[in-house]
Design an enzyme around this catalytic site. Structure first.
Site, PDB file in Angstrom:
ATOM      1  N   ARG A 259       0.813  -1.227   0.000  1.00 19.50           N
ATOM      2  CA  ARG A 259       0.000   0.000   0.000  1.00 19.50           C
ATOM      3  C   ARG A 259       0.848   1.281   0.000  1.00 19.50           C
ATOM      4  NH1 ARG A 259      -3.106  -3.229   3.700  1.00 19.50           N
ATOM      5  NH2 ARG A 259      -5.050  -3.912   2.723  1.00 19.50           N
ATOM      6  N   LYS A 281       3.188  11.258 -10.564  1.00 20.04           N
ATOM      7  CA  LYS A 281       2.275  10.469 -11.398  1.00 20.04           C
ATOM      8  C   LYS A 281       2.992   9.180 -11.777  1.00 20.04           C
ATOM      9  CE  LYS A 281      -1.020  13.377 -13.885  1.00 20.04           C
ATOM     10  NZ  LYS A 281      -1.395  13.845 -15.236  1.00 20.04           N
ATOM     11  N   GLU A 323       9.452  17.630 -24.872  1.00 19.60           N
ATOM     12  CA  GLU A 323       8.872  18.065 -23.601  1.00 19.60           C
ATOM     13  C   GLU A 323       9.421  19.430 -23.190  1.00 19.60           C
ATOM     14  OE1 GLU A 323       6.489  17.103 -21.800  1.00 19.60           O
ATOM     15  OE2 GLU A 323       6.076  15.020 -22.329  1.00 19.60           O
ATOM     16  N   LYS A 363       7.624  22.477 -13.872  1.00 19.42           N
ATOM     17  CA  LYS A 363       6.782  21.302 -13.611  1.00 19.42           C
ATOM     18  C   LYS A 363       6.467  21.199 -12.117  1.00 19.42           C
ATOM     19  CE  LYS A 363       4.975  17.063 -14.184  1.00 19.42           C
ATOM     20  NZ  LYS A 363       5.637  15.903 -14.796  1.00 19.42           N
ATOM     21  N   GLU A 373      -4.023  16.846  -9.871  1.00 17.94           N
ATOM     22  CA  GLU A 373      -4.678  17.244 -11.122  1.00 17.94           C
ATOM     23  C   GLU A 373      -6.183  17.431 -10.945  1.00 17.94           C
ATOM     24  OE1 GLU A 373      -4.837  15.916 -15.804  1.00 17.94           O
ATOM     25  OE2 GLU A 373      -3.089  15.347 -14.629  1.00 17.94           O
ATOM     26  N   ARG A 377      -3.109  21.623 -12.812  1.00 14.99           N
ATOM     27  CA  ARG A 377      -2.088  20.698 -13.320  1.00 14.99           C
ATOM     28  C   ARG A 377      -2.389  20.229 -14.735  1.00 14.99           C
ATOM     29  NH1 ARG A 377       1.005  15.873 -10.019  1.00 14.99           N
ATOM     30  NH2 ARG A 377       2.002  14.897 -11.813  1.00 14.99           N
ATOM     31  N   ASN A 381      -0.851  19.010 -19.930  1.00 16.16           N
ATOM     32  CA  ASN A 381      -1.318  18.129 -21.002  1.00 16.16           C
ATOM     33  C   ASN A 381      -1.252  18.774 -22.379  1.00 16.16           C
ATOM     34  OD1 ASN A 381      -1.951  16.061 -19.158  1.00 16.16           O
ATOM     35  ND2 ASN A 381      -3.947  16.974 -18.732  1.00 16.16           N
ATOM     36  N   HIS A 384      -0.520  16.642 -25.329  1.00 14.32           N
ATOM     37  CA  HIS A 384      -0.538  15.243 -24.915  1.00 14.32           C
ATOM     38  C   HIS A 384      -1.806  14.511 -25.345  1.00 14.32           C
ATOM     39  CE1 HIS A 384       2.877  14.834 -21.812  1.00 14.32           C
ATOM     40  NE2 HIS A 384       3.134  15.874 -22.587  1.00 14.32           N
ATOM     41  N   HIS A 388      -0.906  11.407 -27.160  1.00 12.62           N
ATOM     42  CA  HIS A 388      -1.114  10.090 -26.556  1.00 12.62           C
ATOM     43  C   HIS A 388      -1.999   9.212 -27.436  1.00 12.62           C
ATOM     44  CE1 HIS A 388      -0.115  11.079 -22.060  1.00 12.62           C
ATOM     45  NE2 HIS A 388       0.947  11.055 -22.842  1.00 12.62           N
ATOM     46  N   HIS A 401       7.521   8.312 -26.958  1.00 13.94           N
ATOM     47  CA  HIS A 401       6.633   9.267 -26.293  1.00 13.94           C
ATOM     48  C   HIS A 401       6.955  10.702 -26.680  1.00 13.94           C
ATOM     49  CE1 HIS A 401       4.264  11.262 -23.254  1.00 13.94           C
ATOM     50  NE2 HIS A 401       5.352  11.859 -22.796  1.00 13.94           N
TER      51      HIS A 401
END
Length: 497
Positions: A259, A281, A323, A363, A373, A377, A381, A384, A388, A401
Site C-alpha cells: 500500500r 504520477k 517536452e 513542472k 490534477e 495541473r 497536457n 498530450h 497520446h 513518447h
C-alpha cells in the site's frame, strides 16, 4: 510545501534577489521567526559590512559570516536569509545540508543589478555592472547545487511568492546519504544498468525491460513478487533508475507494494529529468491506453545527475526536447527564449543545467499548486491529448513518447488559434523548431478513426469527451476547453499523413 524533516528554511541567492523581503513574508505566513544574516553579522561586529570589508578585508568578513550563519542555521522554526556569498563557505553548505530546507531565489544578473544599482555603494562587491555579472556567473553553480527548492524572483516584487521543490541536481554518489539507513531496492532499466552500473550499496536489484515495455501489469507483478521475496518492508525505499518509462513503472510499484513505500526517482533521460520523474504520477499502460493504471505517489527526492545525459543517443535527447518545447510554451519568459535559441544537441554543460532546472522548476511549480490534477495541473497536457492518442493508435512502443508529444503539439496550437485566440504564426514557428531538432511533426500510416477512438479512451476523458489544454499566447495556457467535434477531427487529420 516544506518537508517536515527540516528545522528551518534558508534562503540563498545573489545580491538583489529579495531574500530579506521574502524571509519576512514567509515567516509571517508560517508563524515563524525570521533572521537576516547580514543584519545579525553587523550587530555582532558593531559595524556595517562595508566597514568590515574596508578595515579587515574579505577573508575576515567571510570568517565572521560563516560563524553567524552556523548559529542561525541551528535555529528551529526560523526563516534565515543568508548573504549572497554565504554559500561559498564549505562549512555553511554542510550546515545547510544538515537540517535546513534551502531555497534559491532565482533572478538574472540584469534584474539583480537594476534592483541594487542605486545602493551599490553599500555593497563592497557591487562596484560596477561588469564585475557584478562576473561574480554572479561564478556563484550560480554553487546556488544551484545547494538548493532544495526554487523561487522565480524575477517578478516577485509585489506578488505572493511560492516555494517550488525541484529535482536536486547532484551526482549519483549523493544517493547513499539520501537513502540513509534504509535498505534500498533498485528498480532499474536493464540497459541503463549496463551503462552506469548500480549507484546504491548495499542494494537489491529488480531489472526492467527497456522503454515502454516496462510499463505493463505483468512487469509490475514480477517486481512486486521480487520485492516480497526479498522481504522489503515499509521502512525501506525503492530507488527508480532509468528514463521516463522506468521511473513511471518503478514509482507505480512503490505506490502499490504494501500500500505504498517511499521511493527516490533517478531519471537518466532528458524527458525524465524535465518532466516524467517529477510530480508523483506513476503508472503502467493497458493495451491501447497509455498510463491507464496508476497512482499519485510523490517521490521523496528526484535526483538528477546531468552528466548521465552524455550517454543518451541523439534520438533520445530529441525526444526529451519535445517536452522542453512544451514546457517553454507553457512557461514563456527566459525558458521560451532558451528553447527558441537552442541548437540541436546537448549544448554546453552550464546551459544544459539551466535548461533542466528551469523545466523541472516549472513542472514542480504546477504540481505544488495542484498535486492530484484537480484543475491547474491539466496545463501540463498541452499536446498530450492527441499525442497520446497517436501513440496508442500506433501501438505502444512504435512511436516514442517524445515524438508523440511533438506530433500532438501542432494540432494543439492549431486548435488554440481557432478557439483560444492564439496567433497562428506560433504554429508555424513551432513546426520549424521541431523539424530543426529532427522531431516528427506528423504520423504516418494511421487511421484517423483509430486515433479518434484512442482519444475517447484517454484517462482524462469525461463522458467520452476530452477537454483540451490550449494556449492564448506563449506563457498563457488555458485548460478544460471543450472543443467541437468537427475541429477535433480536423486537428487529428492535420496530425496524420
Amino acid at each position: 510545501m516544506i518537508p517536515g524533516a527540516y528545522r528551518n528554511i534558508a534562503l540563498i541567492g545573489f545580491m538583489g534577489a529579495g531574500k530579506t523581503t521574502l524571509a519576512a513574508k514567509l515567516a509571517e505566513r508560517l508563524g515563524w521567526e525570521w533572521a537576516d544574516s547580514d543584519a545579525e553579522l553587523e550587530a555582532a561586529a558593531g559595524r556595517p559590512v562595508t566597514k568590515i570589508f574596508a578595515a579587515d578585508g574579505e577573508a575576515a568578513f567571510r570568517e565572521l559570516e560563516e560563524r553567524v550563519a552556523s548559529q542561525l542555521l541551528e535555529r528551529v522554526d526560523t526563516v534565515v536569509a543568508l548573504g549572497g556569498g554565504a554559500i561559498t563557505s564549505p562549512v555553511t553548505r554542510e550546515r545547510l545540508r544538515d537540517g535546513s530546507f534551502t531555497v534559491l531565489l532565482d533572478v538574472s544578473a540584469q534584474t539583480a543589478w537594476r534592483r541594487i544599482e542605486s545602493t551599490a555603494g553599500d555593497r563592497p562587491l557591487a562596484v560596477e555592472a561588469r564585475g557584478f555579472a562576473e561574480l554572479y556567473d561564478a556563484r550560480r553553480p554553487l546556488y544551484q547545487a545547494t538548493a532544495d527548492a526554487l523561487v522565480d524572483a524575477e517578478e516577485m516584487e509585489g506578488s505572493e511568492p511560492l516555494l517550488v521543490p525541484y529535482s536536486r541536481l547532484v551526482a549519483l554518489s549523493e544517493l547513499p546519504r539520501m537513502v540513509g539507513v534504509r535498505r534500498p531496492a533498485l528498480i532499474a532499466d536493464r540497459s541503463v544498468l549496463r551503462l552506469v552500473g548500480a549507484p546504491v550499496q548495499p542494494f537489491v536489484t529488480v531489472r526492467l525491460p527497456a522503454g515502454e515495455a516496462a510499463k505493463t501489469v505483468a512487469v509490475a507483478r514480477q517486481a512486486w513478487t521480487r520485492l516480497a521475496d526479498l522481504g522489503l518492508e515499509r521502512g525501506d525505499v525503492v530507488v527508480a533508475l532509468g528514463g521516463g518509462a522506468a521511473t513511471d513503472a518503478a514509482g507505480f510499484v512503490a505506490a502499490t507494494y504494501q500500500r505504498g513505500i517511499p521511493w527516490i526517482a533517478v531519471p537518466t533521460s532528458l524527458v525524465g529529468m524535465v518532466d516524467a520523474a517529477i510530480g508523483g504520477k506513476t503508472a503502467v499502460d493497458l493495451p491501447g491506453a497509455k498510463n491507464a493504471v496508476g497512482a499519485f505517489h510523490m517521490a521523496e527526492w528526484v535526483v538528477t545527475d546531468p552528466g548521465l545525459l552524455e550517454t543518451l543517443p541523439v534520438r533520445e535527447w530529441a525526444c526529451g526536447f519535445a517536452e522542453v518545447v512544451k514546457t517553454g510554451l507553457l512557461s514563456g519568459g527566459r525558458l521560451w527564449d532558451m528553447v527558441r535559441a537552442w541548437e540541436p544537441g546537448r549544448g554546453a554543460p552550464e546551459q544544459r543545467l539551466e535548461l533542466i532546472r528551469r523545466c523541472a522548476a516549472y513542472k514542480a511549480h504546477v504540481v505544488a499548486v495542484d498535486p492530484q490534477e484537480q484543475g491547474f495541473r491539466a496545463v501540463l497536457n498541452l499536446g498530450h491529448s492527441i499525442g497520446h492518442a497517436v501513440e496508442a493508435a500506433a501501438g505502444m512502443g512504435r512511436i516514442a513518447h517524445g515524438e508523440a508529444v511533438a506530433i500532438g503539439l501542432l494540432p494543439a496550437l492549431w486548435l488554440s488559434s481557432r478557439v483560444a485566440g492564439l496567433d497562428p504564426a506560433l504554429e508555424d514557428e513551432v513546426r520549424a523548431l521541431l523539424r530543426h531538432h529532427e522531431l516528427p511533426v506528423t504520423a504516418t500510416g494511421l487511421d484517423p478513426a483509430a486515433v479518434r477512438d484512442a482519444l475517447r479512451r484517454d484517462k482524462k476523458a469525461r463522458g467520452g469527451r476530452v477537454r483540451f489544454t490550449l494556449l492564448e499566447a506563449v506563457g498563457q495556457p488555458v485548460f478544460g476547453v471543450d472543443v467541437e467535434d468537427e475541429l477535433i477531427d480536423e486537428a487529428i487529420r492535420r496530425a496524420l499523413v
